[in-house]
Scaffold this motif. Structure first.
Motif, PDB file in Angstrom:
ATOM      1  N   VAL A  17       0.655  -1.170   0.077  1.00  0.00           N
ATOM      2  CA  VAL A  17       0.065   0.046  -0.065  1.00  0.00           C
ATOM      3  C   VAL A  17       0.864   1.365  -0.100  1.00  0.00           C
ATOM      4  N   THR A  18       1.893   1.338   0.806  1.00  0.00           N
ATOM      5  CA  THR A  18       2.411   2.442   0.893  1.00  0.00           C
ATOM      6  C   THR A  18       3.623   2.770  -0.319  1.00  0.00           C
ATOM      7  N   THR A  19       3.807   1.724  -1.096  1.00  0.00           N
ATOM      8  CA  THR A  19       4.487   2.044  -2.568  1.00  0.00           C
ATOM      9  C   THR A  19       3.352   2.093  -3.679  1.00  0.00           C
ATOM     10  N   LEU A  20       2.126   1.664  -3.446  1.00  0.00           N
ATOM     11  CA  LEU A  20       1.210   1.994  -4.471  1.00  0.00           C
ATOM     12  C   LEU A  20       0.452   3.253  -4.243  1.00  0.00           C
ATOM     13  N   HIS A  21       0.464   3.839  -3.263  1.00  0.00           N
ATOM     14  CA  HIS A  21      -0.352   4.963  -2.706  1.00  0.00           C
ATOM     15  C   HIS A  21       0.760   6.215  -2.487  1.00  0.00           C
ATOM     16  N   PRO A  22       0.980   6.989  -3.465  1.00  0.00           N
ATOM     17  CA  PRO A  22       2.022   7.923  -3.318  1.00  0.00           C
ATOM     18  C   PRO A  22       1.512   9.035  -2.238  1.00  0.00           C
ATOM     19  N   SER A  23       2.124   9.860  -1.432  1.00  0.00           N
ATOM     20  CA  SER A  23       1.296  10.976  -0.796  1.00  0.00           C
ATOM     21  C   SER A  23       0.895  11.958  -1.629  1.00  0.00           C
ATOM     22  N   PRO A  24      -0.226  12.246  -1.623  1.00  0.00           N
ATOM     23  CA  PRO A  24      -0.774  13.166  -2.447  1.00  0.00           C
ATOM     24  C   PRO A  24      -0.201  14.817  -2.261  1.00  0.00           C
ATOM     25  N   VAL A  25       0.220  15.163  -1.083  1.00  0.00           N
ATOM     26  CA  VAL A  25       0.700  16.476  -0.755  1.00  0.00           C
ATOM     27  C   VAL A  25       1.978  16.234  -0.066  1.00  0.00           C
ATOM     28  N   GLU A  26       3.035  17.384  -0.295  1.00  0.00           N
ATOM     29  CA  GLU A  26       4.263  17.282   0.341  1.00  0.00           C
ATOM     30  C   GLU A  26       3.864  17.357   1.940  1.00  0.00           C
ATOM     31  N   GLY A  27       4.440  16.536   2.734  1.00  0.00           N
ATOM     32  CA  GLY A  27       4.416  16.634   4.026  1.00  0.00           C
ATOM     33  C   GLY A  27       3.022  16.128   4.642  1.00  0.00           C
ATOM     34  N   SER A  28       2.224  15.596   3.700  1.00  0.00           N
ATOM     35  CA  SER A  28       0.910  14.913   4.372  1.00  0.00           C
ATOM     36  C   SER A  28       1.063  13.719   4.248  1.00  0.00           C
ATOM     37  N   THR A  29       0.444  12.757   5.082  1.00  0.00           N
ATOM     38  CA  THR A  29       0.478  11.389   5.167  1.00  0.00           C
ATOM     39  C   THR A  29      -1.045  10.818   5.180  1.00  0.00           C
ATOM     40  N   THR A  30      -1.986  11.291   5.581  1.00  0.00           N
ATOM     41  CA  THR A  30      -3.567  10.797   5.392  1.00  0.00           C
ATOM     42  C   THR A  30      -4.412  12.024   5.340  1.00  0.00           C
ATOM     43  N   LEU A  31      -5.612  11.614   4.837  1.00  0.00           N
ATOM     44  CA  LEU A  31      -6.543  12.574   4.444  1.00  0.00           C
ATOM     45  C   LEU A  31      -7.311  12.695   5.893  1.00  0.00           C
ATOM     46  N   PRO A  32      -8.041  13.894   6.095  1.00  0.00           N
ATOM     47  CA  PRO A  32      -8.623  14.148   7.270  1.00  0.00           C
ATOM     48  C   PRO A  32     -10.101  13.496   7.383  1.00  0.00           C
ATOM     49  N   HIS A  33     -10.809  13.140   6.472  1.00  0.00           N
ATOM     50  CA  HIS A  33     -12.188  12.667   6.709  1.00  0.00           C
ATOM     51  C   HIS A  33     -12.210  11.051   5.980  1.00  0.00           C
ATOM     52  N   GLU A  34     -13.162  10.518   6.674  1.00  0.00           N
ATOM     53  CA  GLU A  34     -13.309   8.970   6.218  1.00  0.00           C
ATOM     54  C   GLU A  34     -13.505   9.210   4.628  1.00  0.00           C
ATOM     55  N   LYS A  35     -14.368   9.769   3.894  1.00  0.00           N
ATOM     56  CA  LYS A  35     -14.862  10.128   2.967  1.00  0.00           C
ATOM     57  C   LYS A  35     -13.496  10.250   1.811  1.00  0.00           C
ATOM     58  N   GLU A  36     -12.732  11.003   2.405  1.00  0.00           N
ATOM     59  CA  GLU A  36     -11.386  11.316   1.491  1.00  0.00           C
ATOM     60  C   GLU A  36     -10.681  10.201   1.595  1.00  0.00           C
ATOM     61  N   ALA A  37     -10.851   9.114   2.241  1.00  0.00           N
ATOM     62  CA  ALA A  37      -9.896   7.887   2.151  1.00  0.00           C
ATOM     63  C   ALA A  37      -9.986   7.274   0.721  1.00  0.00           C
ATOM     64  N   LEU A  38     -11.179   7.610   0.073  1.00  0.00           N
ATOM     65  CA  LEU A  38     -11.187   6.952  -1.317  1.00  0.00           C
ATOM     66  C   LEU A  38     -11.208   8.174  -2.274  1.00  0.00           C
ATOM     67  N   ARG A  39     -10.448   9.056  -2.092  1.00  0.00           N
ATOM     68  CA  ARG A  39     -10.043  10.225  -3.168  1.00  0.00           C
ATOM     69  C   ARG A  39      -8.799  10.483  -3.185  1.00  0.00           C
ATOM     70  N   PHE A  40      -8.148  10.547  -4.227  1.00  0.00           N
ATOM     71  CA  PHE A  40      -6.894  11.042  -4.713  1.00  0.00           C
ATOM     72  C   PHE A  40      -6.676  11.923  -5.815  1.00  0.00           C
ATOM     73  N   TYR A  41      -5.371  12.338  -6.020  1.00  0.00           N
ATOM     74  CA  TYR A  41      -5.128  13.294  -6.923  1.00  0.00           C
ATOM     75  C   TYR A  41      -4.062  12.521  -7.942  1.00  0.00           C
ATOM     76  N   THR A  42      -4.303  12.932  -9.278  1.00  0.00           N
ATOM     77  CA  THR A  42      -3.343  12.341 -10.168  1.00  0.00           C
ATOM     78  C   THR A  42      -2.304  13.193 -10.390  1.00  0.00           C
ATOM     79  N   THR A  43      -0.930  12.982 -10.957  1.00  0.00           N
ATOM     80  CA  THR A  43       0.045  13.912 -11.052  1.00  0.00           C
ATOM     81  C   THR A  43       0.398  14.118 -12.463  1.00  0.00           C
ATOM     82  N   HIS A  44      -0.502  13.980 -13.521  1.00  0.00           N
ATOM     83  CA  HIS A  44      -0.174  14.257 -14.768  1.00  0.00           C
ATOM     84  C   HIS A  44       0.412  15.642 -14.808  1.00  0.00           C
ATOM     85  N   LYS A  45       1.378  15.964 -15.790  1.00  0.00           N
ATOM     86  CA  LYS A  45       1.938  17.406 -15.739  1.00  0.00           C
ATOM     87  C   LYS A  45       1.108  18.306 -16.328  1.00  0.00           C
TER      88      LYS A  45
END
Length: 684
Positions: A17-45
């Motif tokens: 999981v830690t290798t498949l799930h890159p941290s979406p924001v520098e310095g953050s590790t988790t999202l604050p709400h349960e609903k946000e656990a299934l949201r992520f952000y792509t990094t396309h340029k």
């Protein structure tokens, strides 16, 4: 043959999981709400997006919309949580359209799981893990006609997750790709559509030209005595432009709001006084219709994909003068799907309907709008820097990042425009370039679909235009190049900028060319057997003539025979009267009906010389001889001789042949002359 059983029961998923799930924001590790656990952000340029998987957890209820994405399915919280790391790993680097394909695949399979559970009438447990997926689900998917892409996308996600869990992968064969029936209207129809797009674009240029003239002169272009109605309308427009320009100068906003233009009066009074917000904008910038007309016209003239035109970056040198012709330009684009392969298009700088002229006009017209976007970009970047130092959620930070990336693309786009309602500055993207309307009884019509539908309103029923998609302009361009090259697929491959000939074949596999090929095959077969039956031989030239033009006359046959019996000179040029050369070629020649021309300087003999396809070697030999003579004679002697005219005529004749082949043969003859293998005969 035996299949080794998998005895590895270690749970790799929890470690991956830690290798498949890159941290979406520098310095953050988790999202604050349960609903946000299934949201992520792509990094396309250039095309990042927010991905929300919560719908697969909660399910989707019935909707009255015709959109297939709105069809209902059950929620499967355990399954989506299990697939989440693989989804993130797959989707993180992708552009938003590729992410949409993954989400469409998940929706399709969620409905397949519902179908299987409905078939078993509750006797089978609901699917909560990839370990429960069986061949039954594959068969139901195939029975429902699932597409290859939807099948493969989920299949890969499921296998990635199964392997991470220590399970055996699924060994499924994906369905074959469905044959694509590419319908392409006939050439006259695509020509009509292109001409109508060009007509609308020219009307945009005329509108801007009039607005510029009114602003520059501060008076009407047409005098009252010449045309009172036009004079009155131009007076009204001039008042609109003056008010608009004064508010722009006062506020520093190139896209001022309606409220700032009202200047304290009511909207009703504003319009009663002859002011019109739409007229002000349309005299200054392209609106949504203008920009889409320009965009589709560029697709029609370049043959480029929409994505290539949308990715043009005005901060780079996308248009440059042709190195060999100052009256032409080269337009450079990039095809991201081909690893950044360069796409080229050429045209005349003076042609107002060419892609180069259109893009240059749009860049100049939207300069102030782009500067406003750049200022907004600086503000948002400063806000992001401030947000990082304060207590903002990962969601807020990523939303700001996505907005900044989108705004950066806007500052680089040549497709900036304004809408007649609202205060925003917009630009074309993958999501909105073909925006159209929903028509009752018809369904969704794209921009070009609506454009064609409106053209058909004024056309007779027997002469209606067929439906066309934006991507069909590239197919039409390929068909045009195919015809222009005499049916060369390699020429089309180069024109389309393809690296693989298989890609080009797909563009030539359409209804228009297939019908032409079937007709040509029938004509060829009829001509072949007719020639055999009538003349007991097969003449390729006659077969080609009959296949292309339908018939051949006795006069044609006689001309062909005369052509083939023409005598060739030493330089490989045919002669229509070798026993009677003109006086300026052979002044001392005595014609007796038997003696042949002994001079044979055929490029001086415009009366009798006939260039043939096989004349190239002889012409190259003679040009090498003439250049050798020029090097051995004085300048004055050569200028006063007939060699100069012969040299010019020979070089002119070689224009009709392939330049590369001509150069190679010429160099070969020059080497032979220099080495003494060929001796030059000197006479004048």
């Amino acid at each position: 043959m035996n299949i080794r059983t998998n005895t590895n029961t270690k749970d790799h998923l929890s470690q991956s999981v830690t290798t498949l799930h890159p941290s979406p924001v520098e310095g953050s590790t988790t999202l604050p709400h349960e609903k946000e656990a299934l949201r992520f952000y792509t990094t396309h340029k250039t095309k990042p997006r927010i991905v929300d998987l919560n719908v697969f957890k909660t399910g989707q209820s019935i909707s009255s919309s015709n959109d297939s994405w709105k069809e209902p399915f059950s929620g499967r919280p355990e399954l989506i949580a299990q697939l989440k790391p693989a989804i993130i790993d797959r989707a993180i680097p992708l552009a938003h359209k590729s992410v949409d394909q993954i989400l469409a695949s998940l929706r399709a399979w969620w409905r397949i799981f519902d179908s299987v559970e409905a078939m078993t009438e509750g006797t089978a447990p609901p699917i909560t893990s990839v370990s429960q997926i069986t061949d039954l689900h594959r068969q139901v998917a195939l029975d429902r006609g699932i597409g290859r892409l939807e099948f493969v996308n989920f299949f890969q996600l499921a296998n990635t997750t199964r392997i991470a869990l220590g399970l055996k992968p699924l060994y499924w064969l994906a369905p074959s790709s469905k044959p694509v029936n590419r319908h392409l209207p006939s050439k006259w129809q695509t020509d009509v559509i292109r001409q109508q797009l060009k007509r609308h674009w020219f009307s945009v240029l005329d509108r801007w030209s009039l607005a510029d003239d009114l602003r520059k002169q501060c008076s009407t272009v047409v005098e009252h005595d010449a045309d009172p109605e036009t004079h009155k309308e131009q007076q009204r427009l001039l008042r609109n432009y003056k008010l608009f320009d004064s508010v722009v100068e006062k506020t520093g906003d190139p896209r001022p709001s309606v409220s700032s233009l009202l200047q304290g009066v009511s909207a009703q009074t504003f319009y009663e006084q002859g002011f019109n917000y739409s007229d002000m904008l349309c005299g200054s910038y392209p609106d949504s219709f203008d920009i889409r007309v320009a965009f589709h016209l560029c697709m029609a003239t370049t043959g480029w994909n929409p994505a290539v035109l949308l990715s043009l970056d005005v901060t780079t040198s996308i248009i440059e003068k042709h190195p060999k012709d100052p009256g032409r330009y080269i337009l450079r684009g990039t095809k991201a799907r081909s690893g950044g392969a360069e796409q080229l298009s050429e045209g005349l700088l003076k042609s107002q309907g060419s892609a180069g002229f259109i893009i240059q006009a749009l860049i100049a017209r939207t300069k102030s709008l782009r500067e406003s976007l750049i200022n907004d970009l600086h503000v948002y970047k400063a806000s992001l820097a401030e947000m990082k130092s304060t207590s903002h959620t990962a969601v807020d930070l990523e939303l700001m990042r996505v907005h900044i990336t989108s705004l950066e693309q806007g500052t680089k786009s040549p497709w900036i425009f304004v809408k007649k309602n609202g205060d925003d500055i917009l630009w074309l993207t993958d999501d909105n370039f073909s925006d159209g309307v929903y028509k009752k009884g018809i369904g969704y019509l794209s921009f070009i679909g609506k454009f064609i539908a409106e053209l058909n309103l004024n056309r007779p029923k027997e002469n209606q235009l067929s439906p066309l998609r934006a991507s069909d302009f590239r197919d039409a361009y390929a068909a045009t190049q195919y015809h222009a090259s005499g049916g060369s697929i390699l020429y089309v491959m180069k024109a389309l900028g393809h690296r693989s000939i298989r890609s080009t074949q797909g563009y030539l596999n359409n209804t228009l060319l297939n019908d032409e090929h079937q007709k040509l095959f029938g004509t060829f077969s009829e001509a072949l057997w007719s020639e055999i039956a009538t003349h007991q031989r097969v003449d390729p030239t006659i077969i080609a003539q009959r296949s292309r033009y339908g018939s051949i006359t006795p006069e044609h046959r006689k001309r062909l025979q005369d052509y083939r019996t023409l005598m060739r000179s030493r330089v490989g040029i045919a002669c229509t009267d070798p026993t009677n050369p003109p006086r300026h070629i052979a002044p001392d020649f005595v014609a007796d009906g038997k003696a042949m021309c002994h001079v044979q300087r055929c490029t001086l003999c415009l009366e009798n010389a006939v260039l043939l396809p096989d004349s190239l070697p002889g012409l190259c030999k003679r040009l090498a001889e003439l250049r050798y003579l020029r090097s051995k004679m004085s300048v004055t002697a050569f200028q006063e001789s007939s060699f100069l005219k012969e040299l010019d005529n020979t070089e002119l004749a070689l224009i009709a042949f392939d330049a590369q082949e001509s150069t190679q043969l010429l160099e070969e003859w020059e080497r032979r002359i220099e080495s003494g293998a060929h001796r030059v005969i000197e006479f004048d």
